[in-house]
Design a protein around this motif. Structure first.
Motif, PDB file in Angstrom:
ATOM      1  N   TYR A   1       0.823  -1.210   0.000  1.00 48.70           N
ATOM      2  CA  TYR A   1       0.000   0.000   0.000  1.00 48.70           C
ATOM      3  C   TYR A   1       0.861   1.265   0.000  1.00 48.70           C
ATOM      4  N   GLU A   2       1.904   1.267   0.791  1.00 51.51           N
ATOM      5  CA  GLU A   2       2.728   2.473   0.935  1.00 51.51           C
ATOM      6  C   GLU A   2       3.410   2.832  -0.382  1.00 51.51           C
ATOM      7  N   MET A   3       3.922   1.829  -1.078  1.00 51.69           N
ATOM      8  CA  MET A   3       4.572   2.071  -2.361  1.00 51.69           C
ATOM      9  C   MET A   3       3.578   2.622  -3.382  1.00 51.69           C
ATOM     10  N   LEU A   4       2.386   2.002  -3.463  1.00 56.77           N
ATOM     11  CA  LEU A   4       1.391   2.483  -4.415  1.00 56.77           C
ATOM     12  C   LEU A   4       0.867   3.865  -4.037  1.00 56.77           C
ATOM     13  N   ALA A   5       0.741   4.141  -2.738  1.00 58.71           N
ATOM     14  CA  ALA A   5       0.280   5.466  -2.294  1.00 58.71           C
ATOM     15  C   ALA A   5       1.262   6.541  -2.745  1.00 58.71           C
ATOM     16  N   ARG A   6       2.563   6.246  -2.658  1.00 61.49           N
ATOM     17  CA  ARG A   6       3.568   7.217  -3.120  1.00 61.49           C
ATOM     18  C   ARG A   6       3.475   7.402  -4.631  1.00 61.49           C
ATOM     19  N   TYR A   7       3.237   6.311  -5.340  1.00 60.05           N
ATOM     20  CA  TYR A   7       3.104   6.404  -6.793  1.00 60.05           C
ATOM     21  C   TYR A   7       1.885   7.237  -7.171  1.00 60.05           C
ATOM     22  N   ILE A   8       0.766   7.011  -6.490  1.00 61.00           N
ATOM     23  CA  ILE A   8      -0.464   7.761  -6.770  1.00 61.00           C
ATOM     24  C   ILE A   8      -0.269   9.240  -6.467  1.00 61.00           C
ATOM     25  N   ALA A   9       0.436   9.544  -5.369  1.00 66.27           N
ATOM     26  CA  ALA A   9       0.709  10.949  -5.020  1.00 66.27           C
ATOM     27  C   ALA A   9       1.584  11.609  -6.085  1.00 66.27           C
ATOM     28  N   LYS A  10       2.552  10.872  -6.598  1.00 62.70           N
ATOM     29  CA  LYS A  10       3.417  11.398  -7.664  1.00 62.70           C
ATOM     30  C   LYS A  10       2.609  11.686  -8.920  1.00 62.70           C
ATOM     31  N   GLN A  11       1.697  10.760  -9.272  1.00 62.60           N
ATOM     32  CA  GLN A  11       0.839  10.964 -10.433  1.00 62.60           C
ATOM     33  C   GLN A  11      -0.055  12.186 -10.242  1.00 62.60           C
ATOM     34  N   SER A  12      -0.573  12.353  -9.028  1.00 61.22           N
ATOM     35  CA  SER A  12      -1.429  13.498  -8.729  1.00 61.22           C
ATOM     36  C   SER A  12      -0.679  14.805  -8.908  1.00 61.22           C
ATOM     37  N   ALA A  13       0.576  14.823  -8.506  1.00 56.45           N
ATOM     38  CA  ALA A  13       1.397  16.037  -8.652  1.00 56.45           C
ATOM     39  C   ALA A  13       1.629  16.376 -10.117  1.00 56.45           C
ATOM     40  N   GLN A  14       1.509  15.374 -10.984  1.00 54.65           N
ATOM     41  CA  GLN A  14       1.672  15.588 -12.422  1.00 54.65           C
ATOM     42  C   GLN A  14       0.342  15.814 -13.134  1.00 54.65           C
ATOM     43  N   GLY A  15      -0.732  15.917 -12.334  1.00 50.91           N
ATOM     44  CA  GLY A  15      -2.047  16.195 -12.902  1.00 50.91           C
ATOM     45  C   GLY A  15      -2.821  14.973 -13.329  1.00 50.91           C
ATOM     46  N   GLU A  16      -2.370  13.772 -12.945  1.00 52.69           N
ATOM     47  CA  GLU A  16      -3.051  12.530 -13.302  1.00 52.69           C
ATOM     48  C   GLU A  16      -3.707  11.920 -12.069  1.00 52.69           C
ATOM     49  N   LYS A  17      -5.033  11.791 -12.108  1.00 50.96           N
ATOM     50  CA  LYS A  17      -5.754  11.179 -10.997  1.00 50.96           C
ATOM     51  C   LYS A  17      -5.828   9.674 -11.207  1.00 50.96           C
ATOM     52  N   ILE A  18      -5.160   8.939 -10.329  1.00 50.66           N
ATOM     53  CA  ILE A  18      -5.105   7.482 -10.418  1.00 50.66           C
ATOM     54  C   ILE A  18      -5.574   6.893  -9.092  1.00 50.66           C
ATOM     55  N   THR A  19      -6.301   5.781  -9.139  1.00 50.07           N
ATOM     56  CA  THR A  19      -6.759   5.121  -7.924  1.00 50.07           C
ATOM     57  C   THR A  19      -6.138   3.723  -7.828  1.00 50.07           C
ATOM     58  N   PHE A  20      -6.245   3.137  -6.639  1.00 48.66           N
ATOM     59  CA  PHE A  20      -5.750   1.779  -6.438  1.00 48.66           C
ATOM     60  C   PHE A  20      -6.482   0.803  -7.363  1.00 48.66           C
ATOM     61  N   MET A  21      -7.776   1.007  -7.503  1.00 43.19           N
ATOM     62  CA  MET A  21      -8.565   0.111  -8.350  1.00 43.19           C
ATOM     63  C   MET A  21      -8.139   0.242  -9.810  1.00 43.19           C
ATOM     64  N   ASN A  22      -7.791   1.453 -10.253  1.00 43.90           N
ATOM     65  CA  ASN A  22      -7.274   1.641 -11.609  1.00 43.90           C
ATOM     66  C   ASN A  22      -6.031   0.788 -11.837  1.00 43.90           C
ATOM     67  N   ILE A  23      -5.135   0.813 -10.861  1.00 45.07           N
ATOM     68  CA  ILE A  23      -3.866   0.092 -10.995  1.00 45.07           C
ATOM     69  C   ILE A  23      -4.101  -1.419 -11.017  1.00 45.07           C
ATOM     70  N   ILE A  24      -4.977  -1.908 -10.137  1.00 45.09           N
ATOM     71  CA  ILE A  24      -5.241  -3.346 -10.073  1.00 45.09           C
ATOM     72  C   ILE A  24      -5.841  -3.844 -11.384  1.00 45.09           C
ATOM     73  N   ILE A  25      -6.822  -3.107 -11.913  1.00 42.41           N
ATOM     74  CA  ILE A  25      -7.456  -3.541 -13.166  1.00 42.41           C
ATOM     75  C   ILE A  25      -6.484  -3.417 -14.332  1.00 42.41           C
ATOM     76  N   ALA A  26      -5.667  -2.363 -14.351  1.00 38.69           N
ATOM     77  CA  ALA A  26      -4.673  -2.201 -15.415  1.00 38.69           C
ATOM     78  C   ALA A  26      -3.656  -3.342 -15.374  1.00 38.69           C
ATOM     79  N   ALA A  27      -3.267  -3.754 -14.167  1.00 36.77           N
ATOM     80  CA  ALA A  27      -2.337  -4.874 -14.024  1.00 36.77           C
ATOM     81  C   ALA A  27      -2.979  -6.169 -14.518  1.00 36.77           C
ATOM     82  N   PHE A  28      -4.268  -6.322 -14.259  1.00 34.10           N
ATOM     83  CA  PHE A  28      -4.996  -7.503 -14.731  1.00 34.10           C
ATOM     84  C   PHE A  28      -5.027  -7.536 -16.259  1.00 34.10           C
ATOM     85  N   VAL A  29      -5.400  -6.427 -16.875  1.00 36.61           N
ATOM     86  CA  VAL A  29      -5.489  -6.366 -18.339  1.00 36.61           C
ATOM     87  C   VAL A  29      -4.129  -6.656 -18.970  1.00 36.61           C
ATOM     88  N   ARG A  30      -3.062  -6.067 -18.396  1.00 39.24           N
ATOM     89  CA  ARG A  30      -1.729  -6.287 -18.951  1.00 39.24           C
ATOM     90  C   ARG A  30      -1.283  -7.743 -18.793  1.00 39.24           C
TER      91      ARG A  30
END
Length: 305
Positions: A41-70
């Motif tokens: 959780y901590e690693m993904l939270a830092r990644y999401i915060a970094k994305q937010s600082a770049q103007g990209e809103k990403i959620t945990f569920m987005n990452i899980i589903i994207a990982a599934f599709v890939r």
């Protein structure tokens, strides 16, 4: 019928040991395997915060589903299902989930959403498709096909029983209309529930015998687990996921490769920011889904890079 369905194509070239399993375990509830997984959780939270600082809103569920599709793009055997003891490869990659009509008001009710993905989708493509679907179904006034169908069924006593039995019969022999299968949330590559969003623990949710989903993911609230890092003990936060899989659809080796790939992408979400170099499809089941339009971000929510 005759090896073809609106949502897939029959697979015949299967290892005999795998092929016999539907005869030994004819229903999905017979073949459920329960797994537990924890995401950093901590690693993904830092990644999401970094994305937010770049103007990209990403959620945990987005990452899980994207990982599934890939992971499916690398291990298409996972994107199969069993119907009437026969193996079928899907001609789509879909994910279903249940959402609240109004996040702050549970009394407003829920609805089920199913989204089609392209195997070349990036994390941002997955996010855009999800946002478009959620926005289209948010609010009590917005009724999707399933909402309207259920209302009609319960308006006539006994009709739900008759219609459900008819759909199951037609589905069993591949005669259910493709337009209907496209809307039904239980005919999907994977179903996911986000219990964390309503403050509940993760669950190992059953796989429905109605429909043909072969995987169910259940996210839960954050857990703190004692760990040792660089010789120092501390409490680390993890995002738990309960996974239920239909063991019949492929060999254990294929499942192992799939979950290994998915785990790698969950640990390195930056890999999901770009399309895959190549995509594998089950024979005769290549498909493509146009990219979703990126939703506009209100000026009040925009973040400067």
């Amino acid at each position: 019928m005759f090896g073809f369905r609106p949502d897939g194509r029959r697979v015949k070239d299967i290892d005999p040991i795998v092929r016999i399993t539907p005869y030994l375990m004819p229903m999905r509830c017979d073949a459920q395997v329960f797994l537990q997984h924890r995401i950093d959780y901590e690693m993904l939270a830092r990644y999401i915060a970094k994305q937010s600082a770049q103007g990209e809103k990403i959620t945990f569920m987005n990452i899980i589903i994207a990982a599934f599709v890939r992971a499916v793009s690398e291990h298409p055997e996972i994107n199969r299902f069993i119907m009437n003891k026969q193996f079928f490869s899907r001609n789509n990659c879909t994910v279903s989930f249940t959402m609240l009509k109004e996040p702050q008001n549970a009394d407003a009710g829920e609805t089920a959403v199913k989204i089609k993905y392209d195997l070349t989708d990036t994390l941002y493509d997955v996010r855009d498709r999800m946002e478009a679907a959620v926005n289209a179904n948010r609010g009590v006034a917005n009724q999707n096909f399933v909402d309207k169908l259920v209302r009609i069924l319960f308006a006539v006593p006994g009709l739900p029983t008759v219609v459900a039995a008819l759909v199951k019969l037609l589905d069993r022999y591949g005669l259910c209309p493709g337009a209907l299968l496209d809307e039904l949330p239980f005919h999907t590559s994977m179903y996911i529930t986000n219990n964390a969003s309503i403050g509940l623990h993760h669950v190992n949710h059953h796989i429905y015998n109605f429909g043909n989903t072969s995987l169910f993911f259940g996210m839960g609230t954050i857990e703190k687990v004692a760990t040792v890092e660089n010789g120092t003990p501390r409490m680390k936060r993890w995002l738990p996921i309960g996974i239920v899989a239909d063991e019949r659809i492929c060999s254990g080796a294929h499942y192992s490769g799939f979950f290994s790939a998915m785990n790698n992408y969950l640990n390195h979400p930056e890999l999901l920011e770009v399309p895959p170099e190549s995509v594998k499809f089950n024979p005769g089941c290549e498909f493509h889904v146009p990219k979703a339009d990126k939703p506009e971000i209100p000026a009040s929510e925009a973040v400067s890079a």
